[in-house]
Design a protein around this motif. Structure first.
Motif, PDB file in Angstrom:
ATOM      1  N   THR A 158      57.441  88.658  48.220  1.00 48.12           N
ATOM      2  CA  THR A 158      57.631  88.837  46.781  1.00 48.12           C
ATOM      3  C   THR A 158      58.190  87.543  46.213  1.00 48.12           C
ATOM      4  OG1 THR A 158      58.028  91.217  46.953  1.00 48.12           O
ATOM      5  CG2 THR A 158      58.898  90.102  44.999  1.00 48.12           C
ATOM      6  N   PHE A 159      57.615  87.074  45.119  1.00 46.66           N
ATOM      7  CA  PHE A 159      58.004  85.793  44.525  1.00 46.66           C
ATOM      8  C   PHE A 159      58.753  86.060  43.226  1.00 46.66           C
ATOM      9  CE2 PHE A 159      57.758  81.628  42.714  1.00 46.66           C
ATOM     10  CZ  PHE A 159      57.524  80.742  43.758  1.00 46.66           C
ATOM     11  N   ILE A 160      60.007  85.620  43.171  1.00 48.35           N
ATOM     12  CA  ILE A 160      60.830  85.774  41.964  1.00 48.35           C
ATOM     13  C   ILE A 160      61.035  84.398  41.348  1.00 48.35           C
ATOM     14  CG2 ILE A 160      63.018  86.576  41.004  1.00 48.35           C
ATOM     15  CD1 ILE A 160      63.235  88.540  43.297  1.00 48.35           C
ATOM     16  N   TYR A 161      60.747  84.290  40.072  1.00 47.55           N
ATOM     17  CA  TYR A 161      60.790  82.986  39.411  1.00 47.55           C
ATOM     18  C   TYR A 161      61.879  82.939  38.350  1.00 47.55           C
ATOM     19  CZ  TYR A 161      59.308  78.937  36.650  1.00 47.55           C
ATOM     20  OH  TYR A 161      59.278  77.751  35.961  1.00 47.55           O
ATOM     21  N   HIS A 162      62.730  81.935  38.458  1.00 48.03           N
ATOM     22  CA  HIS A 162      63.759  81.653  37.456  1.00 48.03           C
ATOM     23  C   HIS A 162      63.109  80.821  36.354  1.00 48.03           C
ATOM     24  CE1 HIS A 162      67.777  80.307  35.956  1.00 48.03           C
ATOM     25  NE2 HIS A 162      67.158  79.167  35.755  1.00 48.03           N
ATOM     26  N   SER A 163      62.724  81.471  35.279  1.00 50.03           N
ATOM     27  CA  SER A 163      62.039  80.804  34.179  1.00 50.03           C
ATOM     28  C   SER A 163      63.029  80.536  33.045  1.00 50.03           C
ATOM     29  CB  SER A 163      60.857  81.662  33.705  1.00 50.03           C
ATOM     30  OG  SER A 163      60.094  80.985  32.736  1.00 50.03           O
ATOM     31  N   ASP A 176      48.636  85.084  37.788  1.00 51.82           N
ATOM     32  CA  ASP A 176      47.246  85.049  38.254  1.00 51.82           C
ATOM     33  C   ASP A 176      47.119  85.101  39.775  1.00 51.82           C
ATOM     34  OD1 ASP A 176      46.234  84.899  35.694  1.00 51.82           O
ATOM     35  OD2 ASP A 176      45.999  82.711  35.712  1.00 51.82           O
ATOM     36  N   SER A 177      48.240  85.013  40.488  1.00 49.22           N
ATOM     37  CA  SER A 177      48.195  84.830  41.936  1.00 49.22           C
ATOM     38  C   SER A 177      47.808  86.081  42.713  1.00 49.22           C
ATOM     39  CB  SER A 177      49.564  84.350  42.436  1.00 49.22           C
ATOM     40  OG  SER A 177      50.536  85.389  42.316  1.00 49.22           O
ATOM     41  N   GLY A 178      48.110  87.251  42.154  1.00 47.12           N
ATOM     42  CA  GLY A 178      47.835  88.494  42.864  1.00 47.12           C
ATOM     43  C   GLY A 178      48.921  88.907  43.824  1.00 47.12           C
ATOM     44  N   ILE A 179      49.973  88.112  43.972  1.00 44.21           N
ATOM     45  CA  ILE A 179      51.067  88.489  44.866  1.00 44.21           C
ATOM     46  C   ILE A 179      52.154  89.220  44.066  1.00 44.21           C
ATOM     47  CG2 ILE A 179      50.607  86.526  46.380  1.00 44.21           C
ATOM     48  CD1 ILE A 179      53.097  85.161  45.247  1.00 44.21           C
ATOM     49  N   PRO A 180      52.986  90.027  44.733  1.00 41.42           N
ATOM     50  CA  PRO A 180      54.075  90.704  44.022  1.00 41.42           C
ATOM     51  C   PRO A 180      55.039  89.670  43.437  1.00 41.42           C
ATOM     52  CG  PRO A 180      53.770  91.623  46.224  1.00 41.42           C
ATOM     53  CD  PRO A 180      52.961  90.368  46.165  1.00 41.42           C
ATOM     54  N   TYR A 181      55.424  89.871  42.184  1.00 39.67           N
ATOM     55  CA  TYR A 181      56.301  88.888  41.550  1.00 39.67           C
ATOM     56  C   TYR A 181      57.244  89.544  40.558  1.00 39.67           C
ATOM     57  CZ  TYR A 181      53.457  89.254  37.301  1.00 39.67           C
ATOM     58  OH  TYR A 181      52.810  89.737  36.186  1.00 39.67           O
ATOM     59  N   VAL A 182      58.286  88.790  40.221  1.00 41.11           N
ATOM     60  CA  VAL A 182      59.205  89.120  39.127  1.00 41.11           C
ATOM     61  C   VAL A 182      59.509  87.812  38.413  1.00 41.11           C
ATOM     62  CG1 VAL A 182      61.498  89.957  38.479  1.00 41.11           C
ATOM     63  CG2 VAL A 182      60.265  91.057  40.363  1.00 41.11           C
ATOM     64  N   ILE A 183      59.528  87.846  37.091  1.00 42.31           N
ATOM     65  CA  ILE A 183      59.885  86.669  36.302  1.00 42.31           C
ATOM     66  C   ILE A 183      61.164  86.983  35.529  1.00 42.31           C
ATOM     67  CG2 ILE A 183      59.211  85.169  34.389  1.00 42.31           C
ATOM     68  CD1 ILE A 183      56.265  85.712  35.253  1.00 42.31           C
ATOM     69  N   ILE A 184      62.148  86.108  35.666  1.00 42.94           N
ATOM     70  CA  ILE A 184      63.425  86.270  34.976  1.00 42.94           C
ATOM     71  C   ILE A 184      63.578  85.139  33.964  1.00 42.94           C
ATOM     72  CG2 ILE A 184      65.933  86.276  35.254  1.00 42.94           C
ATOM     73  CD1 ILE A 184      65.498  87.526  38.016  1.00 42.94           C
ATOM     74  N   GLN A 185      63.882  85.505  32.720  1.00 45.68           N
ATOM     75  CA  GLN A 185      63.943  84.536  31.626  1.00 45.68           C
ATOM     76  C   GLN A 185      65.339  84.531  30.992  1.00 45.68           C
ATOM     77  OE1 GLN A 185      60.761  86.074  29.136  1.00 45.68           O
ATOM     78  NE2 GLN A 185      59.232  84.780  30.137  1.00 45.68           N
ATOM     79  N   PRO A 186      66.231  83.705  31.510  1.00 49.74           N
ATOM     80  CA  PRO A 186      67.581  83.655  30.931  1.00 49.74           C
ATOM     81  C   PRO A 186      67.661  82.775  29.694  1.00 49.74           C
ATOM     82  CG  PRO A 186      67.442  82.147  32.767  1.00 49.74           C
ATOM     83  CD  PRO A 186      66.110  82.860  32.716  1.00 49.74           C
ATOM     84  N   THR A 187      68.586  83.119  28.828  1.00 48.98           N
ATOM     85  CA  THR A 187      68.914  82.258  27.705  1.00 48.98           C
ATOM     86  C   THR A 187      69.903  81.198  28.180  1.00 48.98           C
ATOM     87  OG1 THR A 187      69.655  82.229  25.394  1.00 48.98           O
ATOM     88  CG2 THR A 187      70.824  83.721  26.891  1.00 48.98           C
TER      89      THR A 187
END
Length: 285
Positions: free
Chosen positions: A97-102, A126-137
């Motif tokens: 699972t890929f989690i991205y600090h955006s 677009d990757s098709g892998i499990p992911y989560v994107i986190i968008q902090p202020t």
């Protein structure tokens, strides 16, 4: 095992601390051995030392991991390329699972680092892998120079506000880390994008009033010049990193940067720390 990149930075170390407290094993990926002791002290169970730009390093670092938490250093001119490479590596390995600090409002592409993060988000979706994107202020911890100034009798030194028309929303890094750890632990947030913000949108007048109340004296603001900011940040005036940060602050000054606390409140199961609460604790500390 959670692989945390950028683990020696403030965000990374906060995350390692919370993961350790929750009994979640983390491997810290760092660039230099000089940071090894710091990430181990923060709670990392394992440390991998290698170049974030190198694909062979990514393969080794991800070995045995079920989660990759990608944090890139601020204003990295290759963040989109590095992100794409890490995502592709995770996809090839499988079971990750890929989690991205955006960043909050990644679509604001007039800020170069937002545009690069936008690219990573698209690649991940677009990757098709499990992911989560986190968008902090903006993190409340960015106010540390202002807090130190006020504690020593000085002004609210800052670069966020050139007029009272600007409004800013902040978030405590500790709340960010707690919510991120909950996302990792629960497994219930896959394929979601989550804004991390505390309550409120604060103007310059609001901030001066809060500082004045907490300091027990009238606190006014002092705007940091570009030259002084770059010198304090140890950035060359013509560097990509320096110019990217200056562009970011100009955007804040002209357009504000505001978000909503609903999502973070739901994940935490409580209200996030407010800017007043954070400043009170920091000024008394």
């Amino acid at each position: 095992m959670v692989l945390v990149t950028g683990a020696s930075g403030q965000v990374g170390k906060h995350l390692l601390q919370v993961l350790s407290a929750r009994g979640i094993s983390a491997r810290a990926w760092i660039h230099s051995k000089r940071n090894e002791e710091a990430v181990l002290a923060a709670g990392a169970k394992e440390v991998y030392i290698g170049d974030l730009n190198a694909r062979e390093a990514a393969v080794k670092a991800m070995e045995g991991s079920d989660t990759v938490y990608f944090i890139c250093n601020t204003a990295n001119p290759r963040e989109d390329e590095i992100g794409a490479q890490l995502i592709e590596t995770a996809k090839e390995i499988g079971g990750i699972t890929f989690i991205y600090h955006s960043v909050l409002h990644f679509l604001l592409s007039d800020m170069p680092h937002h545009k690069r993060k936008q690219g990573v988000e698209k690649t991940l979706a677009d990757s098709g892998i499990p992911y989560v994107i986190i968008q902090p202020t903006v993190f409340m911890q960015m106010l540390t120079p202002a807090i130190q100034s006020v504690k020593h009798g000085g002004p609210f030194v800052q670069k966020f506000y050139t007029s009272d028309q600007t409004k800013m929303t902040y978030v405590d890094m500790a709340d960010y880390a707690e919510a991120a750890a909950e996302i990792i632990a629960s497994g219930a947030y896959l394929y979601g994008t989550y804004e991390f913000c505390s309550e409120g949108a604060y103007s310059l007048t609001d901030m001066e009033a809060i500082f004045s109340e907490l300091a027990g004296r009238k606190v006014t603001s002092a705007f940091i010049s570009d030259a002084d900011f770059l010198a304090n940040a140890h950035k060359a005036p013509d560097s990509y990193e320096g110019q990217t940060l200056l562009t970011m602050f100009r955007h804040y000054n002209a357009n504000s940067f505001c978000g909503n606390a609903f999502t973070l409140t739901q994940i935490l199961g409580r209200k996030p720390v407010t800017i007043r609460e954070y400043l009170k604790n920091a000024l008394q500390g």
